[in-house]
Design a protein around this motif. Sequence first.
Motif, PDB file in Angstrom:
ATOM      1  N   UNK A  84     -30.633 -26.959  22.005  1.00  0.00           N
ATOM      2  CA  UNK A  84     -32.079 -27.248  21.601  1.00  0.00           C
ATOM      3  C   UNK A  84     -32.359 -28.536  20.969  1.00  0.00           C
ATOM      4  N   UNK A  85     -33.128 -29.383  21.702  1.00  0.00           N
ATOM      5  CA  UNK A  85     -33.431 -30.686  21.319  1.00  0.00           C
ATOM      6  C   UNK A  85     -34.962 -30.906  21.623  1.00  0.00           C
ATOM      7  N   UNK A 160     -36.447 -24.385  12.312  1.00  0.00           N
ATOM      8  CA  UNK A 160     -37.058 -25.675  11.785  1.00  0.00           C
ATOM      9  C   UNK A 160     -36.550 -26.858  12.425  1.00  0.00           C
ATOM     10  N   UNK A 161     -37.269 -27.438  12.947  1.00  0.00           N
ATOM     11  CA  UNK A 161     -36.668 -28.548  13.896  1.00  0.00           C
ATOM     12  C   UNK A 161     -37.623 -30.157  13.541  1.00  0.00           C
ATOM     13  N   UNK A 162     -37.129 -30.740  12.420  1.00  0.00           N
ATOM     14  CA  UNK A 162     -37.646 -32.147  11.849  1.00  0.00           C
ATOM     15  C   UNK A 162     -36.634 -33.151  12.450  1.00  0.00           C
ATOM     16  N   UNK A 163     -37.197 -34.413  12.217  1.00  0.00           N
ATOM     17  CA  UNK A 163     -36.488 -35.632  12.383  1.00  0.00           C
ATOM     18  C   UNK A 163     -35.036 -35.647  11.735  1.00  0.00           C
ATOM     19  N   UNK A 164     -35.260 -35.305  10.576  1.00  0.00           N
ATOM     20  CA  UNK A 164     -34.066 -35.399   9.723  1.00  0.00           C
ATOM     21  C   UNK A 164     -33.720 -33.971   9.025  1.00  0.00           C
ATOM     22  N   UNK A 237     -22.283 -30.438  16.102  1.00  0.00           N
ATOM     23  CA  UNK A 237     -23.287 -31.515  15.608  1.00  0.00           C
ATOM     24  C   UNK A 237     -22.348 -32.214  14.599  1.00  0.00           C
ATOM     25  N   UNK A 238     -22.554 -33.381  14.642  1.00  0.00           N
ATOM     26  CA  UNK A 238     -21.649 -34.263  13.603  1.00  0.00           C
ATOM     27  C   UNK A 238     -22.227 -34.762  12.358  1.00  0.00           C
ATOM     28  N   UNK A 239     -23.651 -34.586  12.296  1.00  0.00           N
ATOM     29  CA  UNK A 239     -24.465 -34.784  11.142  1.00  0.00           C
ATOM     30  C   UNK A 239     -23.968 -34.033   9.773  1.00  0.00           C
ATOM     31  N   UNK A 240     -24.289 -34.444   8.634  1.00  0.00           N
ATOM     32  CA  UNK A 240     -24.161 -33.739   7.525  1.00  0.00           C
ATOM     33  C   UNK A 240     -24.837 -32.493   7.608  1.00  0.00           C
ATOM     34  N   UNK A 241     -24.249 -31.370   6.937  1.00  0.00           N
ATOM     35  CA  UNK A 241     -24.947 -29.932   6.852  1.00  0.00           C
ATOM     36  C   UNK A 241     -24.393 -29.111   5.932  1.00  0.00           C
ATOM     37  N   UNK A 256     -29.580 -33.953  10.893  1.00  0.00           N
ATOM     38  CA  UNK A 256     -29.790 -34.649  12.169  1.00  0.00           C
ATOM     39  C   UNK A 256     -29.253 -33.843  13.164  1.00  0.00           C
ATOM     40  N   UNK A 257     -29.196 -35.006  14.396  1.00  0.00           N
ATOM     41  CA  UNK A 257     -28.703 -34.489  15.639  1.00  0.00           C
ATOM     42  C   UNK A 257     -29.574 -33.273  16.032  1.00  0.00           C
ATOM     43  N   UNK A 258     -28.842 -32.585  17.005  1.00  0.00           N
ATOM     44  CA  UNK A 258     -29.518 -31.354  17.792  1.00  0.00           C
ATOM     45  C   UNK A 258     -28.959 -30.027  17.543  1.00  0.00           C
ATOM     46  N   UNK A 259     -29.388 -28.849  17.912  1.00  0.00           N
ATOM     47  CA  UNK A 259     -28.848 -27.685  17.830  1.00  0.00           C
ATOM     48  C   UNK A 259     -28.107 -27.472  18.970  1.00  0.00           C
ATOM     49  N   UNK A 260     -26.783 -27.314  18.942  1.00  0.00           N
ATOM     50  CA  UNK A 260     -25.952 -27.266  20.140  1.00  0.00           C
ATOM     51  C   UNK A 260     -24.853 -26.060  19.953  1.00  0.00           C
TER      52      UNK A 260
END
Length: 905
Positions: A84-85, A160-164, A237-241, A256-260
């Motif tokens: 999802x992106x 929820x899908x926001x910029x960051x 996803x390589x962003x912080x979470x 950040x990134x996408x839902x993959x």
Amino acid sequence: MEMKRLLVSFVLLWLATVAAAAPFAILKSLGRGHRMKSLYEFEDGSGFVADLEVIQHTDTYGPDVGALRIIARYNADEQMHVHITDSSSSRWEVPRDLLPRPSALETSLQAQSSPQRQLQLSYTAEPFGFAVTRIATGETLFNSTPPAHPSEEAAFNSMVFKEQYLEISTQLPRNNSLFGIGESTRPDGLRLTRGRTYTLWATDMAAYTVDVDLYGAYPFYMDVREGGATHGVLLLNSNGMDIYVGQDLLTYRVIGGVLDFYFFAGPTPLAVIDQYTKLVGRPAPMPYWSLGFHQCRWGYDNIDDLKDVVESYKKANIPLDTIWNDIDYMEACKDFTLDPIRYDEKKVRNFVKELHANGQQYVLILDPGISVAYKDYITLERGLKENIFLKNEFGNNYLAQVWPGPVYFPDFLHPKADSWWTTEVRDFFNKVPFDGLWIDMNEASNFCSGNQCSFTPESLTVFANKSDSSNNECVLQCVEGASRFDDPPYKIDHVGKYSSIGDKTIAMTVKHWNGVLEYDAHNLYGLSESIVTQKALTTVTQKRPFVLSRSTFVGSGAHTAHWTGDNKATWEDLKYSVASIINSGMFGVPMVGADICGFAGNTTEELCSRWMQMGAFYPFSRNHNAIGTIPQEPYIWESVAESSRKALGLRYRLLPHLYTLMFEAARSGAPIARALFFSFPEDHNTLAIDHQFLLGSSVMVSPVVAPGHTTVDAYFPKGTWYNLFDFTKITSTGEKHTLAAPADTINVHVHEGQILPMQESRLTSAEVKSTPFTLIVAFGESSYATASGKLFVDNGVDQEMEVRDGSSTFVQYFAERSSYAGSLVGRVISGDYALAQGLVLQNIKLLGVSHSPNFVTVNNNRISSPKHLNYDKKPSCLEISGLNVTVGRDFEINWHADGLRLASQ
Ligand SMILES: *[C@@H]1O[C@H](CO)[C@@H](O)[C@H](O)[C@H]1NC(C)=O
Ligand SMILES: *[C@@H]1O[C@H](CO)[C@@H](O)[C@H](O)[C@H]1NC(C)=O
Ligand SMILES: *[C@@H]1O[C@H](CO)[C@@H](O)[C@H](O)[C@H]1NC(C)=O
Ligand SMILES: *[C@@H]1O[C@H](CO)[C@@H](O)[C@H](O)[C@H]1NC(C)=O
């Protein structure tokens, strides 16, 4: 080594406790999710593409991405992919050159509608949600649709899908068991704890700091449902979470990134790891010698120290394969240099030559930071020439500080980093022919924080002297950034929110090649360095590479081994290491160990003895400690030497088994060290066993993990188990047994049904390699029983580790027995290596044979000499010796207690 954050870690622990106690209170007005605007189903029935729009915009955590595209598709019968992106502009994703994989659209299932398909996808249109179901049972494995009757525990938001800020949840049953999500040290054991947030952000935080984000990042979990059916979920996803594991939901909050998402159907734990590593990369085979014992410490002041250690091992009769150097060998902590006095080049060369002549190896540390404080430093000059260093937001080389003082960090995503690093490795290898590389501090660790740092010549005097543990104060003048990347709207629970994500690492606004932001690529620094280092070693040595990395990510196992980082010499850390090594195996990095006897702090005789015993069975077995602590080589205390000889003796005899496990890992991802539930998923009790582990499917290690004990209460899954030291037997219906564990003893058992190839113990793995083989055949107690096993051997250093004619041998063993008779066969799939080496099988121990046979044949020739047969009634063991069977050829051994009876059957 760690960035001595000892003082703050107590504060952190306290903060983490407070943070964990506070519920998620901030979940306000995140909107009502998305609605499906259009839908296209693939003609081959493999899934769909849909466009989504946000139902109601909100401002919390920044503006929504208004229009999304979801592609949901079967990648294989046992794997589902949901991506999802943003549908209008591209977003950051884990680069395909680091982690090769087909894109969601490229994927195409061969069969139109495969009867083997294991998972099914469904969705709701408004608010949008999707669910993954196991077809065979109808059980829902993942469901992002908010429940009809939400519990009061935590808010379950629609996606929820926001910029960051990305948020998505799944419903969970309350009584499943979840594993994975790392890297962290887990006092609660293997199972994920309900009600806890797991944060993923690569950090140089000592591993003895429990329940916080450590060096690596793995957004992957395994879910064992009632009855044992298991599936896996990867969010690539390589962003912080933050991943919150609740009573009846699991929520991802990603910055950040996408839902993959990838869903792996299993249904066994091993099948999940097979499917996961097929996608992210099979574990790299490691050289045979790396399964031997390793000695390291920070604080081997000079080359004579190393010589002494190697000598002392030999004198004490303790096996040692590899001696290591931490940063002590470097001149002023500069990579690819030798201290001209303490580590004189000629002396080091001679030393390494001697090691090699004795079948031993030498491994060196490298840190990513390249010193900029000295003139005529060729590594820096060539790096500048190739322009491969990270840039700050103003386009200048980004300045940071690590052990050598001010440094630039190489950008391992840069296309030229590869050839630059290879040149440096080659030049240094030509000086010192090392056997492997250890890449540390690659989270990356920085002693300063800030996006714009500078230094004065005066500040440099601090670094003029040799490194010690006190020179990690920041002496650069730094400006800290305040951009939306330095300070994102949602703050992950990084080290209990003690520090911001840019603290003591590369600043978030720093640019990698092609404009990639550190904010996005942070968790990939260790992986990218591992890839480049593995390639460089392969190119330079033309052998199978050995790389050990502290920071890792999904897919790192294809390039590197891992150790669990800076633990402490405490009984707690000894105990927690079991879960840490099992977790690494689940993440696809099976070559893993913890620092034996403890890194930080002074060890004790008893602790070190128990740790040597347990560590002898880590896949990667290394004793390592910090500068300023007391020596802890096992020969320092006679009691530790004794227990090391005993435990490492068994490890070295088990090398053929361990090497075969490494072969299996490279083929199927199967972890070398496994949780008990991997072999006994239907046994609910195994899900809570945190301080025992399996090597492969059926060798169980039951260590003592507390002081003052001479017994251990160990859980034994159902069946017959044989002690590998004395072959005494335990028959369990699935309960705990109290075992004797005197000071020099660790309990290691093999389960019925297994045939184990073993060799003889020696002081190096190289010597073991040509010793005669023994097969241990473990039968159960029923009147008819079977057992099987495998053996893989090759020269241990060829780049490929494969079954192929000419260079390897792969044998499968089968055995069966009835009350009075039995047989054992070896079937050779490829035999050349063992034949060329003249490897011989000399002994067979048949465990669980209840009658002494009077007739034994080897390849149809009767063994007439009684000295080759020994029957021991007490452990019901028939031993056949002096066999002279060639390992590279098929063979068959038959025995019976009464020839006439057998003939008339
Ligand atoms: C586990 O949960 C399921 C569904 O919530 C329920 O049907 C089952 O009885 C539970 N089993 C146990 C042992 O609690
Ligand atoms: C280095 O250390 C020595 C001995 O500890 C000291 O005398 C000397 O001044 C130090 N040099 C610098 C440049 O700090
Ligand atoms: C370890 O032991 C040494 C030598 O006895 C001592 O100087 C040092 O302070 C000890 N370290 C710790 C952390 O206790
Ligand atoms: C193996 O070979 C040795 C020496 O050649 C011989 O003494 C022994 O009897 C042989 N063993 C068997 C089982 O034939």
